[in-house]
Each structure stands twice: as C-alpha cells, then as structure tokens.
Design a protein around this motif. Sequence first.
Motif, PDB file in Angstrom:
ATOM      1  N   ILE A 158       0.840  -1.302   0.023  1.00  0.00           N
ATOM      2  CA  ILE A 158       0.059   0.030  -0.024  1.00  0.00           C
ATOM      3  C   ILE A 158       0.877   1.237  -0.212  1.00  0.00           C
ATOM      4  O   ILE A 158       1.889   1.311   0.812  1.00  0.00           O
ATOM      5  CB  ILE A 158      -0.979  -0.045   1.206  1.00  0.00           C
ATOM      6  N   THR A 159       0.730   2.114  -1.275  1.00  0.00           N
ATOM      7  CA  THR A 159       1.681   3.049  -1.104  1.00  0.00           C
ATOM      8  C   THR A 159       1.034   4.369  -1.752  1.00  0.00           C
ATOM      9  O   THR A 159       0.106   4.354  -2.546  1.00  0.00           O
ATOM     10  CB  THR A 159       2.726   2.744  -1.951  1.00  0.00           C
ATOM     11  N   HIS A 160       1.674   5.395  -1.340  1.00  0.00           N
ATOM     12  CA  HIS A 160       0.965   6.823  -1.882  1.00  0.00           C
ATOM     13  C   HIS A 160       2.022   7.233  -3.074  1.00  0.00           C
ATOM     14  O   HIS A 160       1.394   8.038  -4.210  1.00  0.00           O
ATOM     15  CB  HIS A 160       1.412   7.956  -1.035  1.00  0.00           C
ATOM     16  N   TYR A 161       3.126   6.492  -3.274  1.00  0.00           N
ATOM     17  CA  TYR A 161       4.001   6.877  -4.299  1.00  0.00           C
ATOM     18  C   TYR A 161       4.388   6.015  -5.179  1.00  0.00           C
ATOM     19  O   TYR A 161       4.453   4.779  -4.844  1.00  0.00           O
ATOM     20  CB  TYR A 161       5.285   7.707  -3.396  1.00  0.00           C
ATOM     21  N   GLN A 162       4.582   6.385  -6.383  1.00  0.00           N
ATOM     22  CA  GLN A 162       5.155   5.427  -7.283  1.00  0.00           C
ATOM     23  C   GLN A 162       6.461   4.889  -7.237  1.00  0.00           C
ATOM     24  O   GLN A 162       6.873   3.931  -7.627  1.00  0.00           O
ATOM     25  CB  GLN A 162       4.872   6.063  -8.804  1.00  0.00           C
ATOM     26  N   ARG A 163       7.183   5.840  -6.499  1.00  0.00           N
ATOM     27  CA  ARG A 163       8.879   5.705  -6.204  1.00  0.00           C
ATOM     28  C   ARG A 163       9.148   4.206  -6.095  1.00  0.00           C
ATOM     29  O   ARG A 163      10.087   3.455  -6.386  1.00  0.00           O
ATOM     30  CB  ARG A 163       9.226   6.683  -5.209  1.00  0.00           C
ATOM     31  N   VAL A 164       8.480   3.770  -4.870  1.00  0.00           N
ATOM     32  CA  VAL A 164       8.840   2.288  -4.186  1.00  0.00           C
ATOM     33  C   VAL A 164       8.792   1.317  -5.523  1.00  0.00           C
ATOM     34  O   VAL A 164       9.473   0.146  -5.492  1.00  0.00           O
ATOM     35  CB  VAL A 164       7.980   1.828  -3.067  1.00  0.00           C
ATOM     36  N   SER A 220      -7.769  -0.905 -12.254  1.00  0.00           N
ATOM     37  CA  SER A 220      -6.876  -2.041 -12.033  1.00  0.00           C
ATOM     38  C   SER A 220      -5.837  -2.180 -13.185  1.00  0.00           C
ATOM     39  O   SER A 220      -6.583  -2.157 -14.260  1.00  0.00           O
ATOM     40  CB  SER A 220      -7.279  -3.308 -11.626  1.00  0.00           C
ATOM     41  N   GLY A 221      -4.677  -2.604 -12.969  1.00  0.00           N
ATOM     42  CA  GLY A 221      -3.829  -2.906 -14.333  1.00  0.00           C
ATOM     43  C   GLY A 221      -2.555  -3.444 -13.929  1.00  0.00           C
ATOM     44  O   GLY A 221      -2.376  -4.070 -12.861  1.00  0.00           O
ATOM     45  N   ASP A 222      -1.497  -3.636 -14.729  1.00  0.00           N
ATOM     46  CA  ASP A 222      -0.282  -3.966 -14.145  1.00  0.00           C
ATOM     47  C   ASP A 222       0.664  -2.895 -13.986  1.00  0.00           C
ATOM     48  O   ASP A 222       0.134  -1.654 -14.006  1.00  0.00           O
ATOM     49  CB  ASP A 222       0.248  -4.694 -15.624  1.00  0.00           C
ATOM     50  N   LYS A 223       1.935  -3.208 -14.343  1.00  0.00           N
ATOM     51  CA  LYS A 223       2.812  -1.987 -13.422  1.00  0.00           C
ATOM     52  C   LYS A 223       2.877  -0.708 -14.446  1.00  0.00           C
ATOM     53  O   LYS A 223       3.146   0.322 -13.649  1.00  0.00           O
ATOM     54  CB  LYS A 223       4.359  -2.718 -13.402  1.00  0.00           C
ATOM     55  N   ASP A 224       2.316  -0.798 -15.477  1.00  0.00           N
ATOM     56  CA  ASP A 224       2.352   0.683 -16.313  1.00  0.00           C
ATOM     57  C   ASP A 224       1.365   1.503 -15.998  1.00  0.00           C
ATOM     58  O   ASP A 224       1.503   2.713 -15.932  1.00  0.00           O
ATOM     59  CB  ASP A 224       2.006   0.071 -17.792  1.00  0.00           C
ATOM     60  N   LEU A 225       0.261   1.020 -15.022  1.00  0.00           N
ATOM     61  CA  LEU A 225      -0.527   1.754 -14.464  1.00  0.00           C
ATOM     62  C   LEU A 225      -0.071   2.771 -13.427  1.00  0.00           C
ATOM     63  O   LEU A 225      -0.350   3.842 -13.323  1.00  0.00           O
ATOM     64  CB  LEU A 225      -1.787   0.963 -13.553  1.00  0.00           C
ATOM     65  N   ALA A 226       0.831   2.334 -12.810  1.00  0.00           N
ATOM     66  CA  ALA A 226       1.600   3.131 -11.811  1.00  0.00           C
ATOM     67  C   ALA A 226       2.341   4.275 -12.459  1.00  0.00           C
ATOM     68  O   ALA A 226       2.258   5.382 -11.799  1.00  0.00           O
ATOM     69  CB  ALA A 226       2.616   2.282 -11.072  1.00  0.00           C
ATOM     70  N   ARG A 227       2.680   4.052 -13.262  1.00  0.00           N
ATOM     71  CA  ARG A 227       3.478   5.071 -14.316  1.00  0.00           C
ATOM     72  C   ARG A 227       2.591   6.112 -14.656  1.00  0.00           C
ATOM     73  O   ARG A 227       2.991   7.180 -14.767  1.00  0.00           O
ATOM     74  CB  ARG A 227       4.500   4.449 -15.481  1.00  0.00           C
ATOM     75  N   GLU A 228       1.327   5.707 -15.192  1.00  0.00           N
ATOM     76  CA  GLU A 228       0.417   6.478 -15.720  1.00  0.00           C
ATOM     77  C   GLU A 228      -0.077   7.386 -14.578  1.00  0.00           C
ATOM     78  O   GLU A 228      -0.099   8.782 -14.829  1.00  0.00           O
ATOM     79  CB  GLU A 228      -0.665   5.617 -16.302  1.00  0.00           C
TER      80      GLU A 228
END
Lengths: 443, 252
Positions: free
Chosen positions: B203-209, B229-237
Amino acid sequence: MRARTTQSWPTDERLIAAERAAAAGPAWLAETRRQGLRIFRDAGVPHAKIEAWKYTGVNGLVGIGFDPHAPAPEVRIPPPPLAGLEDAYRVVFVNGRFAPLLSELDGLAEGVAVVPLTTAAADPPEAVRAHLGRVLDLDGMPFAALNAAFWTEGCLVTLDDGCTLSRPIHLVSIAAGGDAPTMFAPRTLVVFGRGARATIVESHLGTDGAPTFSNAVSEVVAAEGAVVEHYKQVQGCEADFHVGASAVSLGAGASYDGFALTLGGRLVRNETRVTLASPGAECRINGAYAAFGDSHVDNTTLIDHVAAGATSRETFMGVVGDSARGVFQGKTLVRAHAQKTDGHMLHKALLLSSGAEVDAKPELEIYADDVKCSHGATAGKLDETMLFYLLSRGIPRGQARRLLIEAFLAGALDEIRHANVREALRGALMKSIGDATRDLGCD
Amino acid sequence: MALLEIEGLRARVEGKEILKGVDLRVEAGAVHAVMGPNGSGKSTLAHVIAGRPGYEVTDGSITFDGRDLLSLGADERARAGVFLAFQYPVEIPGVTNTTFLRHALNAQRAERGEPTLDPIEFVRMLRDKMRSLGVTEELLKRPVNVGFSGGEKKRNEILQMAVLEPRLAVLDETDSGLDIDALKVVADGVNALRSPARGMLLITHYQRVLSYVVPDHVHVFAGGVIVASGDKDLARELEEKGYADFAAADAA
C-alpha cells in the motif's frame, strides 16, 4: 442487613494477659511492651475517619477474630529459595516461631550475628537495648504498637563496623494456615555498624488453610557510611492479612536501598518510615505490586528529611485487576533545617478492569526554602495500540498482556540495586502473573 | 481459490463509512500494489485485514486461504499467516526487541506444531536475517522501536516479516518517510521475501517504491473503492497524470 457488633479486638482478656506476660519479662522490655499496649488502647483499631487509614479498612480483619494461640500446622519442608538467591543465609520462621531445622546459617561471616530475638533479649547486647522499639515511632501506628506488646519471637542481625557481607540474609516468614484463624507478630531488628554493608531480604509467604494475620515490624539502624539493601516480598494466600511496618534510621552518609514487592494477600499494608537525621544520607524506597481478585494492597511511606543535604527517591508501580484495590500514600517531609534536600516521588498504576480501583496520595510537606522536590502520580489502562501491535505478530492476548504488565512493572523493579535480588523478584513476579489462570483480571 | 479474496467489503471507523465495497483477489506468489491519495481508505483496508479494534466491518467478506478471516481475532490472523507492516510502528518501552520477536515467532511455531526456540537458538537464527537488513545487535537489545529512527523502525518491520515468514504480507506505506538509501534497503528486504507461496499487498502513496519492488498488479484506490486495476504501467500513468482523474471518475 447485618447487625453492627461492638466486639473489641483483641479481647480485653487478651490484652490483660499480654500485660501480665510483659511484666514477667526483663524490665527494659516490659516497658516497651507496656508502651505498645498503652498506645494501642488509646488509638484502638484504625477506622476510615483516621486519615492514614482512610483508604484501607480493617473491619474485615477485625471481624475474623484472629487468635495468637491457634495451633500452627507443622511445616517440615522449607519453601524453595527464590531463584538466584540460593546462596543466601536463611532464617525461617513459621507463624512467628523460629524454625531452626528450616534455616541455614552455615559459614556466617565474621563480624555478623544472626540470633533469635528472644535469645538476644534474655541477655541483651547493647544494640538491642539501644534500638529495639526505638527506631519506630509508634505514634499513629496502632498495629505496630500491638506488635510491640505481643511479639514473641523475631530476628536480630548485627553487623560490626566495616563488616561487608557478600551473601544476602534471607528472612523467611511463613504464615501457615491451620484449622483456625491465627495471628502472629514477627519482629526484626537489624543494626549496621559504621561502613557496614549487607543485603537483607524479607519474604512473607503463605500456605493454604485458615486465614492468617502477620503483624510485622522491622527496624533498621544504619550508622555512618553504612550501605543497606533491604528488600521485601509479600506473597500471601487469598485469605492472608499482612500489615508490616519498616522503620529505618540512617546516619551521616549512609545509604538505604529498599524495595517492597507485593504479589498476593487479602489485605497487605507495607508502611515504611525513613528518618534522614544526618547530613548526606541517601534513601531509596521503591516497590511494585500486582493485585487481583479481591486483594487490597496498600503502600504507605514517610520520608522524614531532618538533616540537610540528604536525598530521597521513591518509585512505586502497581497493576490492579478484577475488583482489587491499590493504595499509595507517600509523604515526604522536609523540616526547616533540611536545606539542599533532593527528593522525588512517583506512583504509577495500571488498571486492568473497570472494577479495579487505585487511590494515590503523594504528599510533599516542606518547611525549608532551598530544596529540590517533586512528586507525580498516574493511573491508566493497558495501551491498546501496544496490545494490538503484539497481537498483530501472533502473540496470544494473555501473553501479550503479561508482556506489557512485566514491561510496566520493570520500571520499578529496575530500581533494585542488587542484581541477583532484582532478577529473583522479577522471577517471582513473572511466575505469579504466569500462574494466573484467569485472564489476568481484565474485563 | 486465491490466497486472499475480498468481496464487497464495507467498513466504518467511528461511525463513518470508509470502505464502500472493496473487491480484491491476491494470489500466492503475486505482489499487488494499492495506490491512492491520502484519505482514500487504503490504510483502513490494511487495518481491517489485520483485525485492528475500532474498525467495524458492516458488509462483505475476507477469505484467507479458504478461511473466514473476519471471524478470527488479530492474533489468530497473524498465526494463520497474515502480517501487517505498520506505517507507524509502535514503541513498547520495557520489552526488548529480541523478547518481542521470540515471543511472536514461538507463538506462531506453537500454532503450527513446531518446537519453540530457546533464546540461544533464536538469536542464532536471527543473525543471518539481521545482516542483510543492516539491523545491528544493539537494535535488538533495545526496547521495541523506542528511540529508533524512521528508517530503523521500517527495517525492524521488515525484519519481523523475515522472521515470521507470513503467507500474506500487507505493507502499509512502508516506503513513506524514507530517504533513498533506506528505501533501497527496505525494498531489497521485501524483494528477498518474494516467493511463489507468498502474496503481498503493497500500500503506497508514491510510485517511487514500485521502481524497486516491481508489482505484478496495480490498483487505484479512491473514495473507499478500487477505481482502476492494471499492470505495472498503471503506476507510471498515475505518476504522470496524478490521482485527480481517477478521483473524478469515482465521483461521477
């Protein structure tokens, strides 16, 4: 509704008999016994209107009608020593009577004497005549006065000037419950010579049976520069009463490290009075208690700063569950000449249930103007956040509570200077809490 | 059946509904990241899984390894294999870190019918785990989290996870408040515990981790529900666009 009774206790016949017995003894002793009787007769059994007994009622005690002549059951096996104190000299008393077969005084160091008080009183050394009954001021101490009148046996410990005792002296008083309620009055006198050093541990233990009432008095005199370690464990059974008074007189530069650990009993009152009559003395009286069921545990202290430049430290911590009650009355008195006094007092309580109660009355009474004194008292519940953290790691609730209680009381136990005694008492505490099959007195 | 199955979960804190119908499945071997703005309810989800008092579940279910997790107490959940790494690890004066960890491990071993470890055996086992996390012996002797720096507290959480070897690890903002060096140490610790038998919820607020602990799945949490919901690219988006679009989608 219960009828009010006006029975007197002890009975008049008993008091008259005591008076007669006192007259039969040596004159100097007869006088202290008569004085005890006089003070008790004048004061009577304490009641709630007397400030010092406001929070600790003794109706339950008086109602039982304890008899000093109830036959004591035989105790053939000595109680196991406290883990870590196996090397201590042991002096065992059963219902106030010396039990030589249970005692162990082999190899007592030179310069130290440990003798039954009656033996000493028959041919009293200077220490006994000078100090027995002289350290404790019986004013406001009705039970101690009763002890002065009634004691039948006790223990005298004397240490010569400069004597250092490496092994602790363990005074064990067993309250053996028989068929009928019995009372006894243990008496202890410890006299430290100049610069003498020793560790005295008192254990007041109980066995199952009819209720017992142990009405104890200990007097400690420390000459100049003596180093006194005086620790007390009270672990009676559910029906046992213990009212104990300890009086301490410290010479110049002497130090006193005291601790009272109370782990059981129907009613326990540990009353300690320390007089700092000479400059530069140091006094530490600390304690811990765990009270469950209907237990009532009272720690009452008076630290009397008479001379200048003395220090006092006092920390008591208690855990109270079920419908048990804890009482702390701590008073530090700083007299007009006691400039540069340094005194701190703290009481902390942990309440485990809504039926538990704690009354704390820390008091400072200061007549000098250049002193550093403080006091504090807190009472709270187990910290829910800490509890959840322990639970979240899989530690079962009962065990988590025990860990937190141990951690809380460690704040007081850590004050004990003697490392082996500290661990021995910690062990007794943990075993006592661990033995509790109920959910540790919590709601 | 997935390791963790959350269905229609609703929960209240102090009478206020925070979780408003959460559905989530975490399979063994997978790392799921749950991202969301402050106040979205993602930490509440972590606490409800762990069984914190004061969090009232009003509807829905959580099934863990086929068991009804909500019927278990917090300690029972932990012994069943659920672990929560706290956002704010709790200080416990008077209990040493070693004692705490040994009690925890032995409680879990006893539950599994394994022999408990004595203090010497325990410390031997602990040493290896400490070294990789840069936890010093000195830290073990100190009371739990008392006087620890922010980084030491978080490392201590990961150490506990390494010792307890849970089936499901929920890491509640374990990355927050860490400088980059501390973050790397913590991320390495988490990566070392990735295993086909273990599920993780990050659980995180930031993409950094997520650059250090690369997730298999990413969920966006807003307004008490999962909104995407998605894969790791969703975090980048998310990193590029922010949470505003998702929050708006939820409100609409």
